[in-house]
Design a protein around this motif. Structure first.
Motif, mmCIF file in Angstrom:
data_model
loop_
_atom_site.group_PDB
_atom_site.id
_atom_site.type_symbol
_atom_site.label_atom_id
_atom_site.label_comp_id
_atom_site.label_asym_id
_atom_site.label_seq_id
_atom_site.Cartn_x
_atom_site.Cartn_y
_atom_site.Cartn_z
ATOM 1 N N LYS A 260 5.568 -3.009 -14.947
ATOM 2 C CA LYS A 260 6.068 -2.115 -13.901
ATOM 3 C C LYS A 260 4.916 -1.279 -13.376
ATOM 4 C CE LYS A 260 10.692 -1.616 -15.816
ATOM 5 N NZ LYS A 260 11.703 -0.670 -16.312
ATOM 6 N N TYR A 261 4.984 -0.979 -12.082
ATOM 7 C CA TYR A 261 3.962 -0.143 -11.462
ATOM 8 C C TYR A 261 4.663 0.972 -10.698
ATOM 9 C CZ TYR A 261 0.072 1.456 -8.689
ATOM 10 O OH TYR A 261 -0.890 2.250 -8.116
ATOM 11 N N THR A 262 4.387 2.217 -11.063
ATOM 12 C CA THR A 262 4.932 3.364 -10.354
ATOM 13 C C THR A 262 4.016 3.671 -9.173
ATOM 14 O OG1 THR A 262 5.863 4.257 -12.393
ATOM 15 C CG2 THR A 262 5.575 5.797 -10.562
ATOM 16 N N PRO A 263 4.576 3.797 -7.966
ATOM 17 C CA PRO A 263 3.733 4.053 -6.790
ATOM 18 C C PRO A 263 2.885 5.305 -6.955
ATOM 19 C CG PRO A 263 5.976 3.535 -6.121
ATOM 20 C CD PRO A 263 5.992 3.698 -7.612
ATOM 21 N N LYS A 264 1.611 5.183 -6.617
ATOM 22 C CA LYS A 264 0.682 6.310 -6.626
ATOM 23 C C LYS A 264 0.055 6.391 -5.244
ATOM 24 C CE LYS A 264 -0.431 6.082 -11.537
ATOM 25 N NZ LYS A 264 0.793 5.407 -11.852
ATOM 26 N N PHE A 265 -0.084 7.596 -4.722
ATOM 27 C CA PHE A 265 -0.646 7.792 -3.386
ATOM 28 C C PHE A 265 -1.996 7.087 -3.236
ATOM 29 C CE2 PHE A 265 -3.360 10.307 -0.514
ATOM 30 C CZ PHE A 265 -2.680 10.056 0.672
ATOM 31 N N ASN A 266 -2.155 6.425 -2.111
ATOM 32 C CA ASN A 266 -3.408 5.761 -1.747
ATOM 33 C C ASN A 266 -3.795 4.656 -2.732
ATOM 34 O OD1 ASN A 266 -5.542 5.410 0.077
ATOM 35 N ND2 ASN A 266 -6.914 6.684 -1.138
ATOM 36 N N SER A 267 -2.788 3.957 -3.261
ATOM 37 C CA SER A 267 -3.052 2.824 -4.151
ATOM 38 C C SER A 267 -2.346 1.594 -3.597
ATOM 39 C CB SER A 267 -2.570 3.117 -5.576
ATOM 40 O OG SER A 267 -1.152 3.208 -5.599
ATOM 41 N N TYR B 150 0.861 -1.183 0.000
ATOM 42 C CA TYR B 150 0.000 0.000 0.000
ATOM 43 C C TYR B 150 0.903 1.241 0.000
ATOM 44 C CZ TYR B 150 -3.414 3.407 1.717
ATOM 45 O OH TYR B 150 -4.215 4.507 1.867
ATOM 46 N N TYR B 151 0.737 2.100 -0.992
ATOM 47 C CA TYR B 151 1.621 3.248 -1.194
ATOM 48 C C TYR B 151 1.069 4.506 -0.536
ATOM 49 C CZ TYR B 151 3.838 0.156 -4.498
ATOM 50 O OH TYR B 151 4.469 -0.912 -5.068
ATOM 51 N N LEU B 152 1.958 5.241 0.147
ATOM 52 C CA LEU B 152 1.553 6.412 0.936
ATOM 53 C C LEU B 152 2.208 7.720 0.505
ATOM 54 C CD1 LEU B 152 1.828 4.609 4.365
ATOM 55 C CD2 LEU B 152 -0.277 5.233 3.187
ATOM 56 N N THR B 153 3.086 7.693 -0.484
ATOM 57 C CA THR B 153 3.815 8.896 -0.882
ATOM 58 C C THR B 153 3.057 9.652 -1.971
ATOM 59 O OG1 THR B 153 5.880 7.784 -0.365
ATOM 60 C CG2 THR B 153 6.026 9.787 -1.667
ATOM 61 N N LYS B 154 2.837 10.923 -1.749
ATOM 62 C CA LYS B 154 2.147 11.766 -2.741
ATOM 63 C C LYS B 154 3.127 12.245 -3.799
ATOM 64 C CE LYS B 154 -1.488 13.398 0.314
ATOM 65 N NZ LYS B 154 -2.178 14.553 0.885
ATOM 66 N N ASN B 155 2.611 12.440 -5.003
ATOM 67 C CA ASN B 155 3.354 13.049 -6.119
ATOM 68 C C ASN B 155 4.646 12.309 -6.476
ATOM 69 O OD1 ASN B 155 1.403 15.195 -6.217
ATOM 70 N ND2 ASN B 155 2.419 16.080 -4.439
ATOM 71 N N TRP B 156 4.592 10.999 -6.485
ATOM 72 C CA TRP B 156 5.764 10.202 -6.871
ATOM 73 C C TRP B 156 5.812 10.108 -8.392
ATOM 74 C CZ3 TRP B 156 9.573 8.792 -3.744
ATOM 75 C CH2 TRP B 156 10.549 7.924 -4.249
ATOM 76 N N LYS B 157 6.993 10.302 -8.965
ATOM 77 C CA LYS B 157 7.147 10.262 -10.412
ATOM 78 C C LYS B 157 7.936 9.029 -10.835
ATOM 79 C CE LYS B 157 7.083 15.265 -10.758
ATOM 80 N NZ LYS B 157 7.817 16.461 -11.150
ATOM 81 N N GLU B 158 7.652 8.540 -12.027
ATOM 82 C CA GLU B 158 8.350 7.371 -12.568
ATOM 83 C C GLU B 158 9.868 7.583 -12.566
ATOM 84 O OE1 GLU B 158 8.523 4.775 -16.696
ATOM 85 O OE2 GLU B 158 6.846 6.136 -16.361
ATOM 86 N N SER B 159 10.306 8.794 -12.846
ATOM 87 C CA SER B 159 11.740 9.088 -12.921
ATOM 88 C C SER B 159 12.439 8.964 -11.561
ATOM 89 C CB SER B 159 11.966 10.485 -13.490
ATOM 90 O OG SER B 159 11.389 11.470 -12.645
ATOM 91 N N TYR B 160 11.664 8.874 -10.465
ATOM 92 C CA TYR B 160 12.244 8.734 -9.131
ATOM 93 C C TYR B 160 12.682 7.294 -8.836
ATOM 94 C CZ TYR B 160 10.002 13.251 -7.992
ATOM 95 O OH TYR B 160 9.594 14.556 -7.963
#
Length: 103
Positions: free
Chosen positions: A34-41, A12-22
């Motif tokens: 691949k899955y890029t973390p998205k807040f509340n997902s 469960y992802y908690l970080t807001k505004n995470w970008k693929e480039s991170y």
């Protein structure tokens, strides 16, 4: 003693505004997706599953919780390399051996 096995894993992802480039992407090595973390997902997957997380490339925390849904019994051989087999086993001497602290 009732033995349990991991059946489904969840992240469960908690970080807001995470970008693929991170970096920090969840990678399913079986499918290559691949899955890029998205807040509340969340990502759910069956265990065992070969996966990895790409290195985080920024000086920023990537926050998540993870856990497992358990099922009763021994679903796969926990002593197999990376638990990669779903072959049912009847017993695992390492798991079934009582410790000196058990009655």
């Amino acid at each position: 003693v009732v033995w349990h096995s991991r059946d489904i894993a969840v992240v469960y992802y908690l970080t807001k505004n995470w970008k693929e480039s991170y970096g920090g992407q969840f990678v399913d090595l079986k499918t290559g997706s691949k899955y890029t973390p998205k807040f509340n997902s969340a990502v759910f997957f069956r265990v065992p599953r070969i996966h990895e997380v790409t290195p985080v490339t920024v000086n920023r925390p990537r926050l998540s919780f993870f856990g497992w849904y358990l099922v009763e019994g021994i679903k796969y051989d926990p002593e197999a390399p990376n638990g990669l087999t779903h072959k049912p086993i009847r017993r695992s001497p390492r798991l079934l051996k009582k410790s000196k602290h058990e009655n």
